[in-house]
Design an enzyme around this catalytic site. Structure first.
Site, mmCIF file in Angstrom:
data_model
loop_
_atom_site.group_PDB
_atom_site.id
_atom_site.type_symbol
_atom_site.label_atom_id
_atom_site.label_comp_id
_atom_site.label_asym_id
_atom_site.label_seq_id
_atom_site.Cartn_x
_atom_site.Cartn_y
_atom_site.Cartn_z
ATOM 1 N N GLU A 189 0.821 -1.208 0.000
ATOM 2 C CA GLU A 189 0.000 0.000 0.000
ATOM 3 C C GLU A 189 0.860 1.266 0.000
ATOM 4 O OE1 GLU A 189 -2.998 0.242 -0.692
ATOM 5 O OE2 GLU A 189 -3.508 -1.870 -0.601
ATOM 6 N N CYS A 206 -12.816 0.072 -15.605
ATOM 7 C CA CYS A 206 -13.368 1.425 -15.510
ATOM 8 C C CYS A 206 -12.222 2.412 -15.264
ATOM 9 C CB CYS A 206 -14.392 1.491 -14.380
ATOM 10 S SG CYS A 206 -15.413 2.985 -14.370
ATOM 11 N N CYS A 247 -16.358 -0.441 -21.409
ATOM 12 C CA CYS A 247 -17.674 -0.792 -20.873
ATOM 13 C C CYS A 247 -18.120 -2.180 -21.340
ATOM 14 C CB CYS A 247 -18.710 0.263 -21.260
ATOM 15 S SG CYS A 247 -18.308 1.931 -20.661
ATOM 16 N N CYS A 290 -17.375 -4.516 -18.680
ATOM 17 C CA CYS A 290 -17.821 -4.149 -17.338
ATOM 18 C C CYS A 290 -19.053 -4.960 -16.913
ATOM 19 C CB CYS A 290 -18.145 -2.664 -17.273
ATOM 20 S SG CYS A 290 -18.745 -2.136 -15.650
ATOM 21 N N CYS A 323 -24.867 1.336 -15.123
ATOM 22 C CA CYS A 323 -23.992 2.499 -14.953
ATOM 23 C C CYS A 323 -24.708 3.798 -15.327
ATOM 24 C CB CYS A 323 -22.736 2.334 -15.798
ATOM 25 S SG CYS A 323 -21.606 3.742 -15.673
#
Length: 341
Positions: free
Chosen positions: A87, A243, A250, A253, A259
């Site tokens: 992270e 995305c 798309c 997706c 969406c």
DNA sequence: CAGTCGTGGTA
DNA sequence: TTACCAAGACT
């Protein structure tokens, strides 16, 4: 010198539930963790979150199970320390550039105490060219704090994580969620973009994270810890792989049919352009060059070596002073400098 | 809250 | 080639 061992593929849940990652994940949501505790009445859009959630969760979770990348910090053996290191490195830095440094880092410092035992300059050196080297300093500082305050184990409580240097709201939530399977809204740039599009119906989220975004993220969070952690990783991965900021796909997706942005005809972002960075000629560039010299030198370097990286003496001196003030460079006697010992 | 803080790949 | 972008934190 590929040091990555051929590890068996693991499910995303495996890392989340890994008992060896440290303290046991909470199995019962803590008090006050409900998403509906905010005092203000629901803003427009948030009140439909329950409906949205039921439509978004299952497809995104299923998509993640099939398409999630097999990243080393998602493997069970990464543990909480591996998650935390990843992270730090991933803050503003692409996965592809993090991978090799991450592997070397964990091999050299498999536990927080291993890193804490070394001078901070070693962390800065091992950071290499990942950028934003203060992150290396903060990661070292976090390792020291974990060793001193938490017996060498990465803490599992959000508040304790947040108290560590280099850990803000996002990273605290990410470690608590990914490493310990807790229920937190993990709002990074990917998740913010996914929510902006699917729920709010705009191309990009605001420049800075808003209260409305936090509230939306909490409202969309599944009730149980395991599913919430799964959702956090899945929604982030969707933003990272499908995305995306530019050239979103798309057709791949799992929630394109829900969406709001796509259904509205994908209107272009309104308002001022994102930001103007212009790196060339800035103090940041000079700092980068100066630190590169220090990083690549085994021992202290003289003033002349540093002077050679930039022609303009005032800016050069200012950059060097800044590095010293930040603790990234240590001045020695006789105009010599080194990474902090 | 807007500025600052690295680096390299890509459109 | 320029500009944008990449799992933010800190002041």
């Amino acid at each position: 010198m590929t040091a990555i061992p051929p590890l068996p593929a693991s499910t995303p849940e495996a890392a989340v539930n890994d008992p060896s990652a440290g303290p046991r994940p909470r199995t019962v949501p803590g008090p006050g963790s409900g998403a509906d505790r905010a005092g203000a009445p629901d803003a427009a859009g948030v009140e439909t979150a329950g409906t949205r959630a039921s439509a978004l969760h299952a497809p995104v979770l299923a998509w993640f199970d099939q398409h999630a990348r097999d990243l080393p910090w998602r493997r069970p053996e990464a543990g909480a320390w591996g998650v935390m290191v990843s992270e730090f490195m991933l803050q503003q830095t692409p996965v592809s550039r993090v991978l090799p440094v991450y592997e070397q880092w964990l091999a050299r410092w498999p536990r927080p105490a291993d890193l804490a035992a070394e001078p901070s300059g070693e962390a800065v050196r091992a950071w290499g060219r990942l950028g934003y080297p203060r992150r290396a300093l903060r990661l070292h500082g976090a390792a020291v704090a974990i060793t001193e305050r938490h017996g060498g184990d990465v803490p599992s409580e959000h508040a304790q994580l947040l108290a560590l240097p280099g850990i803000g709201e996002y990273t605290a939530a990410a470690v608590a969620s990914f490493a310990y399977g807790q229920r937190h809204a993990v709002l990074d740039t990917n998740v913010r973009r996914v929510f902006a599009r699917t729920v709010t119906g705009v191309q990009y989220p605001p420049n800075a994270t808003t209260a409305a975004e936090r509230k939306l993220a909490r409202a969309l969070l599944p009730d149980d810890d395991t599913t919430a952690a799964h959702w956090a990783a899945a929604s982030m991965e969707l933003g990272a792989l499908v995305c995306t900021a530019r050239n979103e796909d798309c057709s791949r997706c799992p929630v394109s049919g829900h969406c709001a942005w796509r259904l509205a005809g994908k209107p272009a972002h309104e308002g001022p352009a994102r930001r103007g960075q212009t790196y060339a000629g800035t103090d940041r560039q000079v700092r980068g060059r100066l630190l590169a010299v220090l990083r690549e030198s085994a021992g202290p370097v003289g003033q002349a070596s540093l002077d050679a990286v930039w022609h303009e003496p005032v800016q050069r001196a200012r950059a060097l002073d800044g590095l010293v003030a930040d603790g990234l460079v240590e001045p020695l006697e006789g105009g010599r400098y080194r990474l902090p010992g």
